[in-house]
Motif scaffolding. Structure first.
Motif, PDB file in Angstrom:
ATOM      1  N   LEU A   1       2.207 -48.709  -2.343  1.00  0.00           N
ATOM      2  CA  LEU A   1       0.920 -48.272  -2.883  1.00  0.00           C
ATOM      3  C   LEU A   1      -0.117 -49.392  -2.810  1.00  0.00           C
ATOM      4  O   LEU A   1      -1.283 -49.152  -2.489  1.00  0.00           O
ATOM      5  CB  LEU A   1       1.094 -47.810  -4.334  1.00  0.00           C
ATOM      6  N   ALA A   2       0.325 -50.617  -3.073  1.00  0.00           N
ATOM      7  CA  ALA A   2      -0.604 -51.754  -3.041  1.00  0.00           C
ATOM      8  C   ALA A   2      -1.133 -52.023  -1.636  1.00  0.00           C
ATOM      9  O   ALA A   2      -2.209 -52.593  -1.478  1.00  0.00           O
ATOM     10  CB  ALA A   2       0.087 -53.003  -3.587  1.00  0.00           C
ATOM     11  N   SER A   3      -0.388 -51.616  -0.623  1.00  0.00           N
ATOM     12  CA  SER A   3      -0.801 -51.874   0.752  1.00  0.00           C
ATOM     13  C   SER A   3      -2.117 -51.183   1.106  1.00  0.00           C
ATOM     14  O   SER A   3      -2.851 -51.650   1.985  1.00  0.00           O
ATOM     15  CB  SER A   3       0.301 -51.424   1.720  1.00  0.00           C
ATOM     16  N   PHE A   4      -2.409 -50.084   0.428  1.00  0.00           N
ATOM     17  CA  PHE A   4      -3.685 -49.407   0.695  1.00  0.00           C
ATOM     18  C   PHE A   4      -4.862 -50.268   0.253  1.00  0.00           C
ATOM     19  O   PHE A   4      -5.934 -50.223   0.861  1.00  0.00           O
ATOM     20  CB  PHE A   4      -3.726 -48.053  -0.022  1.00  0.00           C
ATOM     21  N   TYR A   5      -4.657 -51.065  -0.802  1.00  0.00           N
ATOM     22  CA  TYR A   5      -5.732 -51.933  -1.275  1.00  0.00           C
ATOM     23  C   TYR A   5      -6.083 -52.969  -0.217  1.00  0.00           C
ATOM     24  O   TYR A   5      -7.261 -53.201   0.075  1.00  0.00           O
ATOM     25  CB  TYR A   5      -5.305 -52.626  -2.575  1.00  0.00           C
ATOM     26  N   GLY A   6      -5.061 -53.583   0.370  1.00  0.00           N
ATOM     27  CA  GLY A   6      -5.320 -54.567   1.408  1.00  0.00           C
ATOM     28  C   GLY A   6      -6.018 -53.963   2.608  1.00  0.00           C
ATOM     29  O   GLY A   6      -6.992 -54.520   3.135  1.00  0.00           O
ATOM     30  N   GLY A   7      -5.523 -52.811   3.045  1.00  0.00           N
ATOM     31  CA  GLY A   7      -6.080 -52.200   4.235  1.00  0.00           C
ATOM     32  C   GLY A   7      -7.490 -51.669   4.051  1.00  0.00           C
ATOM     33  O   GLY A   7      -8.278 -51.651   5.003  1.00  0.00           O
ATOM     34  N   ILE A   8      -7.827 -51.239   2.843  1.00  0.00           N
ATOM     35  CA  ILE A   8      -9.140 -50.630   2.616  1.00  0.00           C
ATOM     36  C   ILE A   8     -10.114 -51.604   1.956  1.00  0.00           C
ATOM     37  O   ILE A   8     -11.154 -51.943   2.523  1.00  0.00           O
ATOM     38  CB  ILE A   8      -9.001 -49.358   1.757  1.00  0.00           C
ATOM     39  N   VAL A   9      -9.781 -52.056   0.760  1.00  0.00           N
ATOM     40  CA  VAL A   9     -10.721 -52.873  -0.011  1.00  0.00           C
ATOM     41  C   VAL A   9     -10.929 -54.240   0.627  1.00  0.00           C
ATOM     42  O   VAL A   9     -12.073 -54.675   0.852  1.00  0.00           O
ATOM     43  CB  VAL A   9     -10.235 -53.029  -1.467  1.00  0.00           C
ATOM     44  N   GLU A  10      -9.826 -54.929   0.919  1.00  0.00           N
ATOM     45  CA  GLU A  10      -9.961 -56.282   1.459  1.00  0.00           C
ATOM     46  C   GLU A  10     -10.588 -56.294   2.845  1.00  0.00           C
ATOM     47  O   GLU A  10     -11.362 -57.199   3.175  1.00  0.00           O
ATOM     48  CB  GLU A  10      -8.592 -56.966   1.469  1.00  0.00           C
ATOM     49  N   GLU A  11     -10.303 -55.293   3.656  1.00  0.00           N
ATOM     50  CA  GLU A  11     -10.921 -55.251   4.972  1.00  0.00           C
ATOM     51  C   GLU A  11     -12.400 -54.879   4.895  1.00  0.00           C
ATOM     52  O   GLU A  11     -13.216 -55.370   5.665  1.00  0.00           O
ATOM     53  CB  GLU A  11     -10.173 -54.274   5.882  1.00  0.00           C
ATOM     54  N   THR A  12     -12.754 -54.022   3.957  1.00  0.00           N
ATOM     55  CA  THR A  12     -14.165 -53.693   3.778  1.00  0.00           C
ATOM     56  C   THR A  12     -14.955 -54.909   3.324  1.00  0.00           C
ATOM     57  O   THR A  12     -16.046 -55.202   3.841  1.00  0.00           O
ATOM     58  CB  THR A  12     -14.324 -52.554   2.753  1.00  0.00           C
ATOM     59  N   GLU A  13     -14.401 -55.637   2.362  1.00  0.00           N
ATOM     60  CA  GLU A  13     -15.129 -56.767   1.792  1.00  0.00           C
ATOM     61  C   GLU A  13     -15.086 -58.010   2.681  1.00  0.00           C
ATOM     62  O   GLU A  13     -16.090 -58.715   2.818  1.00  0.00           O
ATOM     63  CB  GLU A  13     -14.556 -57.100   0.412  1.00  0.00           C
ATOM     64  N   CYS A  14     -13.926 -58.294   3.258  1.00  0.00           N
ATOM     65  CA  CYS A  14     -13.750 -59.566   3.969  1.00  0.00           C
ATOM     66  C   CYS A  14     -13.977 -59.468   5.468  1.00  0.00           C
ATOM     67  O   CYS A  14     -14.256 -60.485   6.113  1.00  0.00           O
ATOM     68  CB  CYS A  14     -12.347 -60.119   3.704  1.00  0.00           C
ATOM     69  N   ARG A  15     -13.845 -58.316   6.051  1.00  0.00           N
ATOM     70  CA  ARG A  15     -14.127 -58.172   7.469  1.00  0.00           C
ATOM     71  C   ARG A  15     -15.475 -57.488   7.676  1.00  0.00           C
ATOM     72  O   ARG A  15     -16.400 -58.057   8.235  1.00  0.00           O
ATOM     73  CB  ARG A  15     -12.998 -57.398   8.171  1.00  0.00           C
ATOM     74  N   LEU A  16     -15.613 -56.268   7.202  1.00  0.00           N
ATOM     75  CA  LEU A  16     -16.863 -55.544   7.444  1.00  0.00           C
ATOM     76  C   LEU A  16     -18.052 -56.291   6.865  1.00  0.00           C
ATOM     77  O   LEU A  16     -19.100 -56.424   7.517  1.00  0.00           O
ATOM     78  CB  LEU A  16     -16.776 -54.134   6.840  1.00  0.00           C
ATOM     79  N   PHE A  17     -17.919 -56.794   5.642  1.00  0.00           N
ATOM     80  CA  PHE A  17     -19.050 -57.488   5.027  1.00  0.00           C
ATOM     81  C   PHE A  17     -19.150 -58.950   5.456  1.00  0.00           C
ATOM     82  O   PHE A  17     -20.165 -59.375   6.012  1.00  0.00           O
ATOM     83  CB  PHE A  17     -18.968 -57.407   3.502  1.00  0.00           C
ATOM     84  N   LEU A  18     -18.092 -59.729   5.211  1.00  0.00           N
ATOM     85  CA  LEU A  18     -18.198 -61.170   5.449  1.00  0.00           C
ATOM     86  C   LEU A  18     -18.394 -61.519   6.920  1.00  0.00           C
ATOM     87  O   LEU A  18     -19.261 -62.328   7.266  1.00  0.00           O
ATOM     88  CB  LEU A  18     -16.960 -61.881   4.901  1.00  0.00           C
ATOM     89  N   VAL A  19     -17.590 -60.934   7.802  1.00  0.00           N
ATOM     90  CA  VAL A  19     -17.746 -61.246   9.225  1.00  0.00           C
ATOM     91  C   VAL A  19     -19.131 -60.824   9.706  1.00  0.00           C
ATOM     92  O   VAL A  19     -19.815 -61.578  10.423  1.00  0.00           O
ATOM     93  CB  VAL A  19     -16.642 -60.568  10.064  1.00  0.00           C
TER      94      VAL A  19
END
Length: 262
Positions: free
Chosen positions: A146-164
Motif C-alpha cells: 500500500l505504501a508503494s503507491f505513495y512513492g509512485g504518485i506523491v513523491e514522483e509528483t513532488e520530486c520529479r514533476l515539480f522539482l525537475v
C-alpha cells in the motif's frame, strides 16, 4: 535544446490534470497510513488529536501539495516538454502517444534493478540486513504494498514533476528559455539529492542514528531511485517515472519482507 522532443506537443490547460494528481496523492497518503502506524507507533500515540483526524489531515495535505506542485510542474515544464503525456491524453481527451511496450518494460526493469542495487549496497555497508528487512513479515509486505503507491504518485509528483521542471526552468531562464541537455541532467541530480534528503526525518523517527555515515547512506541510496526516475521522466514522461518508482518500492517494501518472512 532537448535531445528527445516528445511525439506530441504539450498543450494546456493543466489545472484538471493537476487536480487528478491531487486526488491520487490524497488516496496514496491514506494508503500509506498502515505502514506509518507500524514503523512509527510512538509518534502517532503522542498525537494530541484523534488518529483519524491526523490521518485525514495528512491525506488532505498530501492532496493539496500534489495539486499545487503538480500544476506548477506542468506549467513550468510545458515549454521544455516535461509532462505526463498519457494522463494528459486521458484527462483532456487528446491523441495518445504511440504505445511502445518496450519503454514500459524498461521502466519497470530499471525500478527493480535500482532496488536490488540499493539492497546490495545497504547489505555491504551495514554488514547485514537493515531498513525494510528489519520488519520482515507478511504484515509488513501488505503494508509496504500500500505504501508503494505513495512513492509512485506523491513523491514522483513532488520530486520529479515539480522539482525537475523547476530546476530546468530556472536554468533555461539563464539561456533565453532554451534548455540544454546538461541542464536536464543537473536538474535530475539536484532533485534526486533533495529527494534523498527528504527521507531523513522519517528515518530518524524510525530510530536510525544521526551519524554522518548513516545520513550520507540514506541520502545517496534514495537518490539512486531519483536518478533513475528523473531520467525516465525526462525521456518518456511522468508515468514511466511513476512505474519505475512503484516497482522499486515493491521490491524494497514487499518482496524483501516476504523473503525475510520465509
Amino acid at each position: 535544446m532537448n535531445m528527445t522532443p516528445p511525439e506530441l506537443p504539450v498543450r494546456g490547460p493543466h489545472l484538471k490534470l493537476a487536480l487528478l494528481l491531487g486526488v491520487a496523492g490524497a488516496l496514496a497518503a491514506l494508503a500509506l497510513s498502515p505502514y506509518l502506524l507500524a514503523v512509527m507507533p510512538l509518534k502517532f500515540a503522542l498525537l494530541p488529536m484523534p488518529l483519524w483526524v491526523a490521518l485525514g489531515a495528512q491525506a488532505v495535505q498530501a492532496g493539496l501539495l500534489c495539486w499545487l506542485l503538480g500544476w506548477l510542474g506542468l506549467f513550468l515544464g510545458a515549454h521544455h516538454q516535461l509532462d505526463a503525456p498519457w494522463l494528459r491524453a486521458w484527462v483532456y481527451r487528446q491523441p495518445r502517444p504511440s504505445f511502445r511496450p518496450q519503454r514500459w518494460w524498461l521502466a519497470a526493469l530499471l525500478g527493480v534493478l535500482v532496488a536490488l542495487l540499493i539492497i546490495s549496497i545497504d547489505l555491504i555497508a551495514s554488514h547485514g540486513p537493515t531498513g525494510t528487512s528489519a520488519h520482515a513479515s507478511f504484515g509488513a509486505a501488505w503494508r509496504g504494498g500500500l505504501a508503494s503507491f505513495y512513492g509512485g504518485i506523491v513523491e514522483e509528483t513532488e520530486c520529479r514533476l515539480f522539482l525537475v521542471s523547476l530546476f530546468v526552468w530556472l536554468l533555461a531562464w539563464t539561456n533565453q528559455r532554451q534548455a540544454k541537455p546538461w541542464m536536464f541532467i543537473v536538474a535530475i541530480v539536484l532533485a534526486a539529492l533533495l529527494f534523498g534528503a527528504a527521507h531523513l526525518p522519517a528515518a530518524f523517527a524510525m530510530g536510525m542514528a544521526h551519524t554522518p555515515l548513516v545520513i550520507g547512506r540514506i541520502v545517496l541510496l534514495n537518490a539512486l531511485v531519483g536518478l533513475v526516475t528523473g531520467s525516465l521522466f525526462w525521456k518518456y514522461g511522468l508515468e514511466h517515472a511513476m512505474l519505475a518508482h512503484f516497482c522499486a518500492d515493491l521490491v524494497l517494501h514487499v518482496a524483501l519482507p516476504l523473503i525475510g518472512a520465509g
